[in-house]
Write a protein that holds these residues in place. Structure first.
Motif, PDB file in Angstrom:
ATOM      1  N   TYR A  74       0.783  -1.211   0.240  1.00 10.45           N
ATOM      2  CA  TYR A  74       0.114   0.118  -0.080  1.00 10.45           C
ATOM      3  C   TYR A  74       1.006   1.169   0.088  1.00 10.45           C
ATOM      4  O   TYR A  74       1.840   1.406   0.930  1.00 10.45           O
ATOM      5  N   TYR A 102      -9.207   4.069 -12.306  1.00 11.01           N
ATOM      6  CA  TYR A 102      -7.671   4.481 -11.651  1.00 11.01           C
ATOM      7  C   TYR A 102      -7.128   3.245 -11.285  1.00 11.01           C
ATOM      8  O   TYR A 102      -7.477   2.526 -10.446  1.00 11.01           O
ATOM      9  N   ASP A 141     -11.507   3.113  -8.231  1.00  9.29           N
ATOM     10  CA  ASP A 141     -10.067   2.778  -8.240  1.00  9.29           C
ATOM     11  C   ASP A 141      -9.646   1.389  -7.778  1.00  9.29           C
ATOM     12  O   ASP A 141     -10.725   0.713  -6.830  1.00  9.29           O
ATOM     13  N   PRO A 169      -1.865  -1.738  -8.614  1.00  8.68           N
ATOM     14  CA  PRO A 169      -2.242  -2.858  -7.911  1.00  8.68           C
ATOM     15  C   PRO A 169      -2.217  -4.209  -8.037  1.00  8.68           C
ATOM     16  O   PRO A 169      -2.235  -4.820  -7.376  1.00  8.68           O
ATOM     17  N   SER A 220      -7.999   0.214  -4.113  1.00  3.46           N
ATOM     18  CA  SER A 220      -8.066   1.515  -3.407  1.00  3.46           C
ATOM     19  C   SER A 220      -7.476   1.639  -1.852  1.00  3.46           C
ATOM     20  O   SER A 220      -7.401   2.941  -1.524  1.00  3.46           O
ATOM     21  N   VAL A 238     -12.131  -0.466  -4.675  1.00  2.99           N
ATOM     22  CA  VAL A 238     -12.286  -1.830  -4.745  1.00  2.99           C
ATOM     23  C   VAL A 238     -10.875  -2.171  -4.003  1.00  2.99           C
ATOM     24  O   VAL A 238      -9.649  -2.097  -4.622  1.00  2.99           O
ATOM     25  N   GLU A 239     -10.899  -2.813  -2.899  1.00  5.58           N
ATOM     26  CA  GLU A 239      -9.554  -3.155  -2.301  1.00  5.58           C
ATOM     27  C   GLU A 239      -9.817  -4.629  -1.961  1.00  5.58           C
ATOM     28  O   GLU A 239     -10.819  -5.359  -1.414  1.00  5.58           O
ATOM     29  N   ARG A 263      -7.525   7.152   0.020  1.00  2.75           N
ATOM     30  CA  ARG A 263      -7.097   8.580  -0.303  1.00  2.75           C
ATOM     31  C   ARG A 263      -7.742   8.796  -1.677  1.00  2.75           C
ATOM     32  O   ARG A 263      -8.194  10.099  -1.748  1.00  2.75           O
TER      33      ARG A 263
END
Ligand SMILES: C[S@@+](CC[C@H](N)C(=O)[O-])C[C@H]1O[C@@H](n2cnc3c(N)ncnc32)[C@H](O)[C@@H]1O
Length: 251
Positions: free
Chosen positions: A85, A181, A111, A185, A114, A134-135, A118
């Protein structure tokens, strides 16, 4: 429900090992594994932790917690096998948005990867219809949810902000014009899956999609898609747009 850390770590490690040994063979994967574990130890020293607090200014101004300095060891360890991250610099984010020749109010911002959210907060300075982050890592996703709740700014122009905890490769893209974005990732195979998903989505619902690719280490993967055309950028980021009339089946 979220799986426990040991379960999540084991699954991550097995998936990572399968992918790396396919690409580099067992010896290559072993040496990368040792390298990753060594980086994790090096990044855990007090000096390196202090350096990661260097990007606190945005958090201080907005009373949120998006810095990489406060990420716990579990999320950092998982990050070694996905992507660590790191939050986008606000000035660069605004420069990237300024390069898009679009009417923001017709677009959804997504994103993929994400983190602590931020970019979701920064994107809310623009009148997007909706903002989605989306994380994969649950700890970072929960921090993003907290940040969305805590954020207040006179500059905010979009309040439809949602954080989703899932794999970006499996995320079904909204059926609306999109600004996608990407800030490092995914590894190569993951980015290829995202591009294939986007191609299928564009064939089903032709629409304008703009991709802002920050730190474009694998630009060639996006450039190789017939669905996308490079539309701008600098050495720090690339901008791609969807090709109108794209069909997956066309040779
Ligand atoms: C370099 S950080 C970028 C964070 C955020 N987009 C920003 O710019 O501030 C990359 C993020 O992608 C996440 N990530 C890695 N693999 C992922 C996957 N398969 N699906 C969703 N997120 C993923 C990581 O956990 C990390 O939070």
């Amino acid at each position: 429900m979220f799986s426990s850390f040991p379960q999540q770590f084991w699954t991550t490690l097995c998936d990572w090992w399968r992918e790396q040994s396919r690409q580099k063979g067992a010896a290559g994967a072993t040496s990368l594994l040792v390298g990753n574990l060594w980086s994790f130890v090096r990044e855990s020293t007090p000096e390196r932790r202090r350096q990661r607090y260097g990007d606190m200014e945005y958090d201080w101004e907005h009373r949120v917690n998006t810095t990489s300095g406060t990420v716990g060891w579990r999320a950092r360890l998982l990050g070694m096998f996905h992507s660590p991250y790191q939050a986008t610099d606000p000035a660069l984010f605004r420069e990237m948005m300024a390069s898009l020749p679009i009417e923001f109010d017709k677009f959804t911002f997504v994103d993929l990867g994400s983190g602590k959210g931020r970019t979701l907060l920064l994107a809310s300075e623009y009148p997007f219809q909706r903002i989605v982050g989306v994380e994969l890592i649950a700890e970072l996703h929960r921090a993003a949810e907290e940040n969305i709740r805590a954020y207040h700014s006179a500059a905010q122009r979009c309040s439809q902000i949602e954080a989703v905890c899932t794999d970006a490769c499996e995320f079904v893209l909204p059926d609306t014009p999109l600004v996608l974005y990407l800030f490092n990732p995914l590894p190569e195979a993951g980015l290829q899956r995202v591009v294939r998903n986007l191609e299928r989505s564009l064939e089903q619902s032709p629409r304008p999609v703009w991709i802002v690719y920050h730190n474009p280490a694998m630009d060639s993967i996006l450039g190789a898609s017939r669905a996308l055309v490079k539309a701008g950028g600098t050495e720090l980021y690339s901008v791609f747009r969807s090709e109108p009339g794209f069909k997956v089946s066309k040779s």
